[in-house]
Design an enzyme around this catalytic site. Sequence first.
Site, PDB file in Angstrom:
ATOM      1  N   HIS A  18      15.011  -2.081  -6.533  1.00  0.00           N
ATOM      2  CA  HIS A  18      13.761  -1.321  -6.678  1.00  0.00           C
ATOM      3  C   HIS A  18      12.608  -2.255  -7.042  1.00  0.00           C
ATOM      4  O   HIS A  18      11.504  -2.120  -6.506  1.00  0.00           O
ATOM      5  CB  HIS A  18      13.886  -0.279  -7.807  1.00  0.00           C
ATOM      6  CG  HIS A  18      14.873   0.811  -7.551  1.00  0.00           C
ATOM      7  ND1 HIS A  18      15.895   1.123  -8.432  1.00  0.00           N
ATOM      8  CD2 HIS A  18      14.996   1.682  -6.517  1.00  0.00           C
ATOM      9  CE1 HIS A  18      16.588   2.143  -7.954  1.00  0.00           C
ATOM     10  NE2 HIS A  18      16.069   2.492  -6.798  1.00  0.00           N
ATOM     11  N   LYS A  42      21.335  16.429  -8.554  1.00  0.00           N
ATOM     12  CA  LYS A  42      22.387  15.482  -8.967  1.00  0.00           C
ATOM     13  C   LYS A  42      22.489  15.463 -10.496  1.00  0.00           C
ATOM     14  O   LYS A  42      21.488  15.666 -11.169  1.00  0.00           O
ATOM     15  CB  LYS A  42      22.040  14.057  -8.527  1.00  0.00           C
ATOM     16  CG  LYS A  42      21.738  13.872  -7.071  1.00  0.00           C
ATOM     17  CD  LYS A  42      21.264  12.426  -6.844  1.00  0.00           C
ATOM     18  CE  LYS A  42      20.653  12.229  -5.476  1.00  0.00           C
ATOM     19  NZ  LYS A  42      19.986  10.925  -5.321  1.00  0.00           N
ATOM     20  N   ARG A  91      17.644  -0.732   2.987  1.00  0.00           N
ATOM     21  CA  ARG A  91      18.618  -1.808   2.804  1.00  0.00           C
ATOM     22  C   ARG A  91      19.370  -2.033   4.111  1.00  0.00           C
ATOM     23  O   ARG A  91      19.163  -2.998   4.805  1.00  0.00           O
ATOM     24  CB  ARG A  91      19.602  -1.449   1.682  1.00  0.00           C
ATOM     25  CG  ARG A  91      18.980  -1.509   0.303  1.00  0.00           C
ATOM     26  CD  ARG A  91      19.821  -0.806  -0.704  1.00  0.00           C
ATOM     27  NE  ARG A  91      20.004   0.581  -0.325  1.00  0.00           N
ATOM     28  CZ  ARG A  91      20.445   1.534  -1.125  1.00  0.00           C
ATOM     29  NH1 ARG A  91      20.797   1.244  -2.357  1.00  0.00           N
ATOM     30  NH2 ARG A  91      20.570   2.763  -0.712  1.00  0.00           N
ATOM     31  N   SER A 129      21.849   2.078  -7.164  1.00  0.00           N
ATOM     32  CA  SER A 129      22.091   2.585  -8.524  1.00  0.00           C
ATOM     33  C   SER A 129      23.497   3.168  -8.629  1.00  0.00           C
ATOM     34  O   SER A 129      24.194   2.948  -9.625  1.00  0.00           O
ATOM     35  CB  SER A 129      21.071   3.679  -8.872  1.00  0.00           C
ATOM     36  OG  SER A 129      19.770   3.181  -8.808  1.00  0.00           O
TER      37      SER A 129
HETATM   38  O1  PNS Z   1      15.950   7.508  -5.079  1.00  0.00           O
HETATM   39  P1  PNS Z   1      16.274   8.628  -4.129  1.00  0.00           P
HETATM   40  O2  PNS Z   1      17.249   9.597  -4.763  1.00  0.00           O
HETATM   41  O3  PNS Z   1      16.734   8.118  -2.789  1.00  0.00           O
HETATM   42  O4  PNS Z   1      14.881   9.406  -3.886  1.00  0.00           O
HETATM   43  C1  PNS Z   1      14.832  10.552  -3.080  1.00  0.00           C
HETATM   44  C2  PNS Z   1      13.476  11.242  -3.213  1.00  0.00           C
HETATM   45  C3  PNS Z   1      13.158  11.573  -4.653  1.00  0.00           C
HETATM   46  C4  PNS Z   1      12.380  10.347  -2.662  1.00  0.00           C
HETATM   47  C5  PNS Z   1      13.539  12.538  -2.345  1.00  0.00           C
HETATM   48  O5  PNS Z   1      14.667  13.268  -2.680  1.00  0.00           O
HETATM   49  C6  PNS Z   1      12.313  13.417  -2.516  1.00  0.00           C
HETATM   50  O6  PNS Z   1      11.240  13.072  -2.064  1.00  0.00           O
HETATM   51  N1  PNS Z   1      12.507  14.566  -3.205  1.00  0.00           N
HETATM   52  C7  PNS Z   1      11.424  15.496  -3.551  1.00  0.00           C
HETATM   53  C8  PNS Z   1      11.450  16.727  -2.658  1.00  0.00           C
HETATM   54  C9  PNS Z   1      10.925  16.328  -1.310  1.00  0.00           C
HETATM   55  O7  PNS Z   1       9.763  16.061  -1.134  1.00  0.00           O
HETATM   56  N2  PNS Z   1      11.881  16.181  -0.361  1.00  0.00           N
HETATM   57  C10 PNS Z   1      11.595  15.607   0.941  1.00  0.00           C
HETATM   58  C11 PNS Z   1      11.181  16.643   1.918  1.00  0.00           C
HETATM   59  S1  PNS Z   1      11.756  16.040   3.414  1.00  0.00           S
END
Ligand code: PNS
Length: 167
Positions: A18, A42, A91, A129
């Site tokens: 990150h 989660k 990645r 993570s």
């Molecule tokens: O670190 P992560 O878990 O890969 O992050 C995922 C994240 C938080 C970027 C994604 O789940 C997200 O944007 N969630 C908020 C709800 C939303 O906007 N979903 C995407 C619509 S397609």
Amino acid sequence: MTTTAVYPGSFDPVTFGHLDILERAEMLFDRVIVAVLENQGKSPLFSVAERVELLQASIGDKPKVGVDTFSGLTVDYARRVGASALVRGLRAVSDFENEFQMALMNRRLHPEIHTVFLMTSFANVFVSSSLIKEVCRFGGNIDAFVPAEVARAMNARLRPAPAGERP
Ligand code: PNS
């Protein structure tokens, strides 16, 4: 014109992967907001407040970077803070399908916000993570993957000292 990007994620916890993406984003934007998602299904290892604290400790004092939390849709948050871009790290090819879908959905929701994919350095390609949590839980050394304060917090949470060894 000031360009602002949101770097959203779970950050449970922040890793060198990150931080690598964040450094690259800093080179491209005037302001980068690292945004921790609050409403996630989660079951996280760290609370949102703990994740923010670990991010702040790991990032240190960087004038262009802020840490925040949000709930709801990422694009709605990005609009609220005046961001024109969402930064996501890539990645391996395995990340691509989900990220591609998410980027297209986000673009459909708010076409003026662009997803920018940045590639991590080769050393961090396999760092995630969830893998690091597994390595830590089963006694592996995680010092190469996370900042020292994160390693300390993870070891304390996942590998508490046996009763006889507690101070
Ligand atoms: O670190 P992560 O878990 O890969 O992050 C995922 C994240 C938080 C970027 C994604 O789940 C997200 O944007 N969630 C908020 C709800 C939303 O906007 N979903 C995407 C619509 S397609």
